[in-house]
Motif scaffolding. Structure first.
Motif, PDB file in Angstrom:
ATOM      1  N   LYS A 159       1.160  -1.559  -0.077  1.00 42.34           N
ATOM      2  CA  LYS A 159      -0.267  -0.181   0.165  1.00 42.34           C
ATOM      3  C   LYS A 159       1.107   1.490  -0.096  1.00 42.34           C
ATOM      4  O   LYS A 159       1.511   1.146   0.668  1.00 42.34           O
ATOM      5  N   GLY A 160       0.738   2.374  -0.980  1.00 37.79           N
ATOM      6  CA  GLY A 160       0.970   3.331  -0.854  1.00 37.79           C
ATOM      7  C   GLY A 160       0.047   4.748  -0.556  1.00 37.79           C
ATOM      8  O   GLY A 160      -0.214   4.192   0.056  1.00 37.79           O
ATOM      9  N   ASP A 161       0.831   5.872  -0.580  1.00 32.66           N
ATOM     10  CA  ASP A 161       0.148   7.368  -0.840  1.00 32.66           C
ATOM     11  C   ASP A 161       0.861   8.723  -1.396  1.00 32.66           C
ATOM     12  O   ASP A 161       1.800   8.068  -2.321  1.00 32.66           O
ATOM     13  N   LYS A 162       0.237   9.277  -1.349  1.00 27.55           N
ATOM     14  CA  LYS A 162       0.420  10.149  -2.866  1.00 27.55           C
ATOM     15  C   LYS A 162       2.396  10.909  -2.320  1.00 27.55           C
ATOM     16  O   LYS A 162       2.675  11.290  -3.731  1.00 27.55           O
ATOM     17  N   TYR A 163       2.887  10.428  -1.101  1.00 25.87           N
ATOM     18  CA  TYR A 163       3.875  11.306  -0.887  1.00 25.87           C
ATOM     19  C   TYR A 163       5.016   9.967  -1.206  1.00 25.87           C
ATOM     20  O   TYR A 163       6.397  10.293  -1.198  1.00 25.87           O
ATOM     21  N   SER A 184       5.533   6.256  -1.548  1.00 19.92           N
ATOM     22  CA  SER A 184       5.434   5.116  -0.440  1.00 19.92           C
ATOM     23  C   SER A 184       4.865   4.004  -1.408  1.00 19.92           C
ATOM     24  O   SER A 184       4.085   4.163  -2.528  1.00 19.92           O
ATOM     25  N   GLY A 185       5.099   2.937  -1.168  1.00 17.18           N
ATOM     26  CA  GLY A 185       4.258   1.922  -1.682  1.00 17.18           C
ATOM     27  C   GLY A 185       5.626   0.843  -2.675  1.00 17.18           C
ATOM     28  O   GLY A 185       6.820   2.483  -3.491  1.00 17.18           O
ATOM     29  N   TRP A 236      -0.224   5.706  -7.297  1.00 21.25           N
ATOM     30  CA  TRP A 236       0.317   4.644  -5.701  1.00 21.25           C
ATOM     31  C   TRP A 236      -1.159   3.319  -6.036  1.00 21.25           C
ATOM     32  O   TRP A 236      -2.316   3.621  -5.867  1.00 21.25           O
ATOM     33  N   ASP A 295      -3.325   1.228  -3.359  1.00 23.59           N
ATOM     34  CA  ASP A 295      -4.464   1.315  -1.913  1.00 23.59           C
ATOM     35  C   ASP A 295      -4.691   0.448  -2.034  1.00 23.59           C
ATOM     36  O   ASP A 295      -5.152   0.587  -0.968  1.00 23.59           O
ATOM     37  N   ASP A 296      -5.149  -0.392  -2.289  1.00 21.47           N
ATOM     38  CA  ASP A 296      -5.567  -1.618  -1.991  1.00 21.47           C
ATOM     39  C   ASP A 296      -4.814  -3.137  -2.885  1.00 21.47           C
ATOM     40  O   ASP A 296      -4.984  -3.516  -3.265  1.00 21.47           O
ATOM     41  N   HIS A 323      -5.856   1.388  -7.749  1.00 23.98           N
ATOM     42  CA  HIS A 323      -5.068   2.199  -7.775  1.00 23.98           C
ATOM     43  C   HIS A 323      -5.327   3.567  -7.593  1.00 23.98           C
ATOM     44  O   HIS A 323      -6.486   3.417  -7.949  1.00 23.98           O
ATOM     45  N   ARG A 334      -2.910  11.252  -8.621  1.00 23.25           N
ATOM     46  CA  ARG A 334      -3.120  12.009  -8.404  1.00 23.25           C
ATOM     47  C   ARG A 334      -1.953  13.327  -9.536  1.00 23.25           C
ATOM     48  O   ARG A 334      -0.909  12.981  -9.339  1.00 23.25           O
TER      49      ARG A 334
END
Length: 213
Positions: A54-58, A60-61, A134, A136-137, A147, A150
């Protein structure tokens, strides 16, 4: 066609990837797909064999592949009308001719077995990046159920849309390809970095998608 692989004798992981890539190449030849690439920039490969997380807008992942070829896409209302149209056009023109089936949906599904595969939104991303994608699941191994993409306001170019969507199906930058190549290699199409605003998917990325899905 002969594919030159790195010398990985004695490595179980290496032998496994020889089989994977050789099988994909054989399939491409049988189906008449033209493999003229100097590299393989799809998840997974011997140079990028990371488990989907799992990642994020920064940032990661890890880069993951979509879990299916029936590709459902939602465009959030943070996008302007012209941006929504551009997303639809790019996905249909660039990804529609591949093994993926692009389906634009008016209502997203956030949970369960039929989550919307790809969600486009507009908003800030960190640092000097213009866009970010990224998972998300994450599912098992290298696949992701949903996915997120952004892209900053003013950066919804054809190339950027194509690039971030490419990550959502498992396409990688040149440095993560096997063997690694320059991030601006001419065969990377819209997966080049920096991303040319008018970049298209290109035949190499399309061939890799067709072999994977």
């Amino acid at each position: 066609m002969i594919v030159q692989l790195p010398d990985i004798k004695g490595s179980t992981r290496g032998r496994r990837w020889q089989v994977v890539i050789a099988t994909a190449t054989a399939l491409a030849l049988i189906t008449g797909t033209a493999w003229a690439a100097d590299f393989y920039n799809m998840v997974p490969n011997p140079n990028y064999d990371r488990v989907c997380t799992k990642g994020d807008k920064y940032g990661s992942g890890n880069v993951c592949r979509s879990d299916n070829a029936y590709w459902t896409v939602f465009r959030e209302n943070s996008l302007e009308s012209a941006e929504k149209t551009r997303v639809a056009t790019v996905l249909k023109e660039q990804y529609g001719p591949t093994a993926l089936e692009v389906h634009l949906v008016s209502d997203p599904v956030w949970t369960g077995d039929n989550e919307t595969d790809l969600i486009f939104a507009e908003g800030d991303v960190p640092g000097s990046y213009e866009g970010m994608s990224w998972c998300d699941d994450p599912l098992e191994l290298h696949t992701c159920d949903q996915h997120m993409v952004r892209i900053q306001a003013g950066s919804y170019s054809n190339g950027m849309i194509c690039h971030e969507a490419g990550h959502a199906v498992g396409l990688l930058h040149g440095q993560n390809a096997d063997p690694p190549v320059s991030n601006t290699h001419h065969q990377l199409g819209c997966m080049k970095t920096p991303v040319p605003s008018d970049a298209v998917l290109g035949s190499v990325n399309a061939d890799h998608i067709n072999a994977a899905y």
